[in-house]
Design an enzyme around this catalytic site. Sequence first.
Site, PDB file in Angstrom:
ATOM      1  N   PRO A 206     -14.238  -5.422   8.887  1.00 34.41           N
ATOM      2  CA  PRO A 206     -14.873  -6.628   8.331  1.00 34.41           C
ATOM      3  C   PRO A 206     -13.940  -7.830   8.424  1.00 34.41           C
ATOM      4  O   PRO A 206     -12.727  -7.709   8.280  1.00 34.41           O
ATOM      5  CB  PRO A 206     -15.139  -6.242   6.867  1.00 34.41           C
ATOM      6  CG  PRO A 206     -15.085  -4.753   6.824  1.00 34.41           C
ATOM      7  CD  PRO A 206     -14.133  -4.339   7.896  1.00 34.41           C
ATOM      8  N   GLY A 207     -14.542  -8.986   8.677  1.00 41.27           N
ATOM      9  CA  GLY A 207     -13.778 -10.224   8.673  1.00 41.27           C
ATOM     10  C   GLY A 207     -13.054 -10.555   9.959  1.00 41.27           C
ATOM     11  O   GLY A 207     -12.264 -11.498  10.002  1.00 41.27           O
ATOM     12  N   THR A 208     -13.298  -9.791  11.041  1.00 41.02           N
ATOM     13  CA  THR A 208     -12.591 -10.048  12.292  1.00 41.02           C
ATOM     14  C   THR A 208     -13.325 -11.045  13.178  1.00 41.02           C
ATOM     15  O   THR A 208     -12.824 -11.393  14.251  1.00 41.02           O
ATOM     16  CB  THR A 208     -12.375  -8.734  13.062  1.00 41.02           C
ATOM     17  OG1 THR A 208     -13.630  -8.026  13.146  1.00 41.02           O
ATOM     18  CG2 THR A 208     -11.357  -7.864  12.364  1.00 41.02           C
ATOM     19  N   GLY A 209     -14.506 -11.489  12.798  1.00 41.25           N
ATOM     20  CA  GLY A 209     -15.184 -12.546  13.543  1.00 41.25           C
ATOM     21  C   GLY A 209     -16.270 -12.067  14.477  1.00 41.25           C
ATOM     22  O   GLY A 209     -16.545 -12.724  15.484  1.00 41.25           O
ATOM     23  N   LYS A 210     -16.919 -10.945  14.182  1.00 45.75           N
ATOM     24  CA  LYS A 210     -17.974 -10.432  15.067  1.00 45.75           C
ATOM     25  C   LYS A 210     -19.168 -11.385  15.102  1.00 45.75           C
ATOM     26  O   LYS A 210     -19.689 -11.712  16.172  1.00 45.75           O
ATOM     27  CB  LYS A 210     -18.400  -9.038  14.591  1.00 45.75           C
ATOM     28  CG  LYS A 210     -17.287  -7.998  14.668  1.00 45.75           C
ATOM     29  CD  LYS A 210     -17.761  -6.628  14.278  1.00 45.75           C
ATOM     30  CE  LYS A 210     -18.079  -6.533  12.792  1.00 45.75           C
ATOM     31  NZ  LYS A 210     -16.888  -6.731  11.950  1.00 45.75           N
ATOM     32  N   THR A 211     -19.620 -11.823  13.942  1.00 45.41           N
ATOM     33  CA  THR A 211     -20.753 -12.751  13.895  1.00 45.41           C
ATOM     34  C   THR A 211     -20.391 -14.090  14.530  1.00 45.41           C
ATOM     35  O   THR A 211     -21.200 -14.688  15.254  1.00 45.41           O
ATOM     36  CB  THR A 211     -21.197 -12.956  12.434  1.00 45.41           C
ATOM     37  OG1 THR A 211     -21.500 -11.692  11.847  1.00 45.41           O
ATOM     38  CG2 THR A 211     -22.426 -13.844  12.365  1.00 45.41           C
ATOM     39  N   HIS A 425      13.842  -2.252 -10.655  1.00 46.43           N
ATOM     40  CA  HIS A 425      12.848  -1.589  -9.804  1.00 46.43           C
ATOM     41  C   HIS A 425      12.742  -2.309  -8.453  1.00 46.43           C
ATOM     42  O   HIS A 425      12.799  -1.666  -7.387  1.00 46.43           O
ATOM     43  CB  HIS A 425      11.489  -1.582 -10.518  1.00 46.43           C
ATOM     44  CG  HIS A 425      10.414  -0.859  -9.762  1.00 46.43           C
ATOM     45  ND1 HIS A 425      10.017   0.413 -10.083  1.00 46.43           N
ATOM     46  CD2 HIS A 425       9.649  -1.230  -8.699  1.00 46.43           C
ATOM     47  CE1 HIS A 425       9.062   0.795  -9.253  1.00 46.43           C
ATOM     48  NE2 HIS A 425       8.814  -0.194  -8.399  1.00 46.43           N
ATOM     49  N   GLU A 426      12.566  -3.620  -8.481  1.00 48.58           N
ATOM     50  CA  GLU A 426      12.404  -4.364  -7.231  1.00 48.58           C
ATOM     51  C   GLU A 426      13.697  -4.397  -6.418  1.00 48.58           C
ATOM     52  O   GLU A 426      13.673  -4.312  -5.188  1.00 48.58           O
ATOM     53  CB  GLU A 426      11.921  -5.790  -7.519  1.00 48.58           C
ATOM     54  CG  GLU A 426      10.569  -5.873  -8.232  1.00 48.58           C
ATOM     55  CD  GLU A 426       9.466  -5.143  -7.480  1.00 48.58           C
ATOM     56  OE1 GLU A 426       9.552  -5.067  -6.223  1.00 48.58           O
ATOM     57  OE2 GLU A 426       8.532  -4.631  -8.120  1.00 48.58           O
ATOM     58  N   HIS A 429      13.970  -1.213  -4.388  1.00 45.26           N
ATOM     59  CA  HIS A 429      13.256  -1.262  -3.107  1.00 45.26           C
ATOM     60  C   HIS A 429      14.068  -2.033  -2.064  1.00 45.26           C
ATOM     61  O   HIS A 429      14.270  -1.562  -0.933  1.00 45.26           O
ATOM     62  CB  HIS A 429      11.899  -1.973  -3.285  1.00 45.26           C
ATOM     63  CG  HIS A 429      10.891  -1.182  -4.051  1.00 45.26           C
ATOM     64  ND1 HIS A 429      10.576   0.116  -3.741  1.00 45.26           N
ATOM     65  CD2 HIS A 429      10.096  -1.525  -5.112  1.00 45.26           C
ATOM     66  CE1 HIS A 429       9.635   0.550  -4.582  1.00 45.26           C
ATOM     67  NE2 HIS A 429       9.340  -0.428  -5.425  1.00 45.26           N
TER      68      HIS A 429
END
Length: 602
Positions: A206-211, A425-426, A429
Amino acid sequence: MNEVKKPKKPLIFYYLIVLVILLLFNAIVMPRIAQLRVREVDYGTFMSMTENREIDKVEVKDAYILFTDKEENVYKTGIMDDPELVDRLHSSGATFSREIIEEIPPLLSFFLSWILPIIVFIALGQFMSKKIMQHSGGRNSMMFNMGKSNARVYVQSSNGIKFADVAGEDEAKENLTEIVDYLHNPKKYSEIGASMPKGLLLVGPPGTGKTMLAKAVAGEANVPFFSMSGSEFVEMFVGMGASKVRDLFKQAKEKAPCIVFIDEIDAIGQKRDGRVGGNDEREQTLNQLLTEMDGFEGNSGVIILAATNRPETLDPALLRPGRFDRRVPVELPDLSGREAILKVHARKVKTAPGIDYNKIARMASGASGAELANIVNEAALRAVRSSRREVTQSDLEESIEVVIAGYQKKNAILTEREKMIVSYHEIGHALVAAKQTNSAPVEKITIVPRTSGALGYTMQIDEGTKNLLSREELENKIATLTGGRAAEAIAIGSVTTGASNDIEQATKLARAMIARFGMSDDFGMVALETVSNQYLGGDASLACSPETQAEVDRQVVALVKKQYEKAASILNENRASMDRLAKFLYEHETITGEEFMAVLNS
């Protein structure tokens, strides 16, 4: 709690009520109307008029006497014990009558018998139609349009969508450019014997520009563009959807050359599995669509485009050659595609000079075209909130964080202990990522709570686009994900609920390595997991025996545990740096990757 509605009465109920009212009207009211013409007099007046020979007609009832004078006025008097009454009336020249009073004059009788009922029934019909329209929300009016397609027709002008407005999908545009050329110059193809595909299927997330790609084809070719969603063909009554398909293609043939675009075609194109009690309406609609696509001649000039997120659910008859001949993947854009899409959408807003779109594109890794458009719009909104007239680099970077993690929570107040735990915590990471090779560099660290529920996050950005990930790189990702929990355990001697999302991602990645990527020493190149709906999240399910599933679980636990121990070892070796970085992040709340590396190297 659901509201219990009073059941509606059928229409015949109201007509029966009107019929009863008319019967009572004729039986009770009409005689009353007739009686309005009668004048009551005493018996002496009756005797005087008899002696004066003024009576014309007389009717003797059991309880009263009706009589008229020479001018046909009607009178009524009571009955008396008068044996000579009949002789006197006869002597006076009166005429005995059976019915002096007509029920009603002819004109009034016609009005009451015919005109009034018609008026009443018309008024009742108007009243009932309004009530039905109010209760049904206008569904009755739709009955006249059943079987007609509701296709929206767009005739693109010079201001319509063009291929230049669609960036990041070069391969899809190359496929569709051929269609545009065919619509402009069909003779060039017919001379060599080539024919265009009857149908093109656009597949992707969805949202990749098919329409938008489908509209761009119509804009470039400047031909009528019929757009309709697959769900609009599905009706309550069997056969109505098939009728809509016939009507749609009838309109398309009349306006050829043109393009017919069916969005979300999986609503009517799902596989016919022969189950008892299936949706006959959907299957009839699909059969009609298959028939219409077979009915096109090679030079009809009608091109069918369809879009779906679930190509694996479509019926094989729909995908065979001669129907949807060509599948056009519309995938998520790569780094250069994201940069091009950002520039296209940035043309619509006022931007400050010197914006690094490549950096924004790298920060928005995995974003679709629609999400990139939303990022640019969020940046413009942020500039307006800051009373600035241009969108800056910081606006775009902050808008990416808004799309990824949500807005900053202004009213979220962490205690000093919670704030310090989130800082460790951060930093856990970031420090594990920094001390490992083949890990993406740290771009930003923050402990500002977000509306998504995150109390903080660490952003890593790859220098380029990676299409392949090695086993070592995946293990490093798992170690980085476990670094937050390891930092909590080392710094405060306990663990919190803050690592729930990290645990979920680490477990999912470890399971994929063992069951899908063939990175297990015991199972080797054996696929133990299948993925469905690859464009809608990629739901995975194990396809093996219970004993094998138990072994997969054991290896997943061992892999995550091994990387957790690796992360804890890195943090213990750099305990002083971890404490220094956590304190720095605690004081500043948000730091950049450069600041992180500067403090780490100091």
